[in-house]
Design an enzyme around this catalytic site. Structure first.
Site, short mmCIF file in Angstrom:
data_model
loop_
_atom_site.label_atom_id
_atom_site.label_comp_id
_atom_site.label_asym_id
_atom_site.label_seq_id
_atom_site.Cartn_x
_atom_site.Cartn_y
_atom_site.Cartn_z
N HIS A 175 0.85 -1.18 0.00
CA HIS A 175 0.00 0.00 0.00
C HIS A 175 0.89 1.24 0.00
O HIS A 175 2.12 1.14 0.02
CB HIS A 175 -0.95 -0.01 1.22
CG HIS A 175 -0.29 0.27 2.53
ND1 HIS A 175 -0.99 0.46 3.70
CD2 HIS A 175 1.01 0.39 2.90
CE1 HIS A 175 -0.16 0.69 4.70
NE2 HIS A 175 1.07 0.66 4.25
N CYS A 219 6.02 6.93 3.72
CA CYS A 219 5.02 5.90 3.39
C CYS A 219 4.24 6.23 2.12
O CYS A 219 3.38 5.46 1.69
CB CYS A 219 4.05 5.69 4.55
SG CYS A 219 4.91 5.26 6.07
N HIS A 252 4.99 0.34 -0.74
CA HIS A 252 5.80 -0.53 0.11
C HIS A 252 4.91 -1.62 0.69
O HIS A 252 3.68 -1.55 0.62
CB HIS A 252 6.46 0.28 1.23
CG HIS A 252 5.47 0.90 2.16
ND1 HIS A 252 4.81 2.06 1.89
CD2 HIS A 252 4.99 0.47 3.35
CE1 HIS A 252 3.99 2.35 2.88
NE2 HIS A 252 4.06 1.39 3.78
N HIS A 293 4.01 -4.77 3.80
CA HIS A 293 4.08 -5.21 5.20
C HIS A 293 3.62 -6.65 5.27
O HIS A 293 2.83 -7.10 4.45
CB HIS A 293 3.12 -4.40 6.08
CG HIS A 293 3.39 -2.95 6.14
ND1 HIS A 293 4.39 -2.41 6.91
CD2 HIS A 293 2.79 -1.90 5.52
CE1 HIS A 293 4.38 -1.09 6.78
NE2 HIS A 293 3.42 -0.75 5.93
N HIS A 351 -1.12 -10.88 -0.51
CA HIS A 351 -0.40 -10.66 -1.77
C HIS A 351 -1.20 -9.80 -2.74
O HIS A 351 -1.26 -10.09 -3.95
CB HIS A 351 0.03 -11.99 -2.40
CG HIS A 351 1.17 -12.63 -1.64
ND1 HIS A 351 1.02 -13.17 -0.39
CD2 HIS A 351 2.47 -12.77 -1.96
CE1 HIS A 351 2.19 -13.63 0.02
NE2 HIS A 351 3.09 -13.40 -0.90
N GLU A 358 1.28 -4.25 11.96
CA GLU A 358 1.91 -3.93 10.68
C GLU A 358 3.38 -4.21 10.90
O GLU A 358 4.15 -3.33 11.27
CB GLU A 358 1.65 -2.44 10.40
CG GLU A 358 1.57 -2.06 8.95
CD GLU A 358 1.37 -0.55 8.78
OE1 GLU A 358 0.37 -0.17 8.19
OE2 GLU A 358 2.21 0.23 9.24
ZN LIG Z 1 2.76 0.99 5.26
#
Ligand SMILES: [Zn+2]
Length: 159
Positions: free
Chosen positions: A18, A26, A30, A32, A68, A146
């Site tokens: 996201h 952010c 990237h 998580h 994914h 996260e």
């Molecule tokens: Zn993030």
């Protein structure tokens, strides 16, 4: 009384990517690994508040819809989304960054941000909608981590 399932230990996890529009770090795409920890508070009914296996299956099914994928927030007013049957285009309004993803790689959620806080509330609302007819369950607390060591939590009362 409550029961708890730890998302890391019980493998209620998903990996996704996201971005947070216009965030200095952010704001770049990237990923998580997320873990979903659930506490259910209520009274025992036929021994259990809820069967662990049933709850784990429920959360696993939710994780599978996000795993994914590129997660996009449909209601984020900092972006504009255009979708056709092949692709999803996202434009970040302030920076004019433009992303195009294959439609099958994306999950578009009815939330105003892809923050851990909003994702947590979304996941909790999906669990709550499946448990709302259980009169022995009082509340559902979901913590969405996260990565290890940071996360957001929220509680929904069922009555
Ligand atoms: Zn993030």
């Amino acid at each position: 009384m409550f029961i708890k399932i730890d998302g890391w230990m019980a493998k209620l996890r998903f990996s996704a990517c996201h971005l947070i529009p216009n965030h200095h770090k952010c704001g770049r795409l990237h990923g998580h690994t997320y873990a979903v920890t659930v506490h259910i508070e209520g009274e025992q009914k036929n021994e259990f508040i809820i069967d662990f296996e049933e709850l784990k299956q429920m959360v696993t099914n939710i994780c599978d819809t996000l795993d994914h994928r590129v997660i996009l927030a449909r209601d984020d007013n900092r972006i504009r989304i255009h979708e056709d049957n092949k692709s999803v285009e996202m434009v970040v309004l302030q920076s004019n960054k433009r992303y195009v993803f294959p439609v099958e790689d994306v999950v578009l959620l009815p939330i105003p941000s892809v923050s851990a806080e909003e994702l947590c509330q979304y996941i909790n609302s999906l669990i709550a909608s499946q448990l709302e007819d259980r009169d022995n369950i009082k509340s559902i607390m979901v913590q969405l981590d996260e990565g290890i060591g940071q996360g957001a939590g929220c509680t929904l009362e069922l009555k």
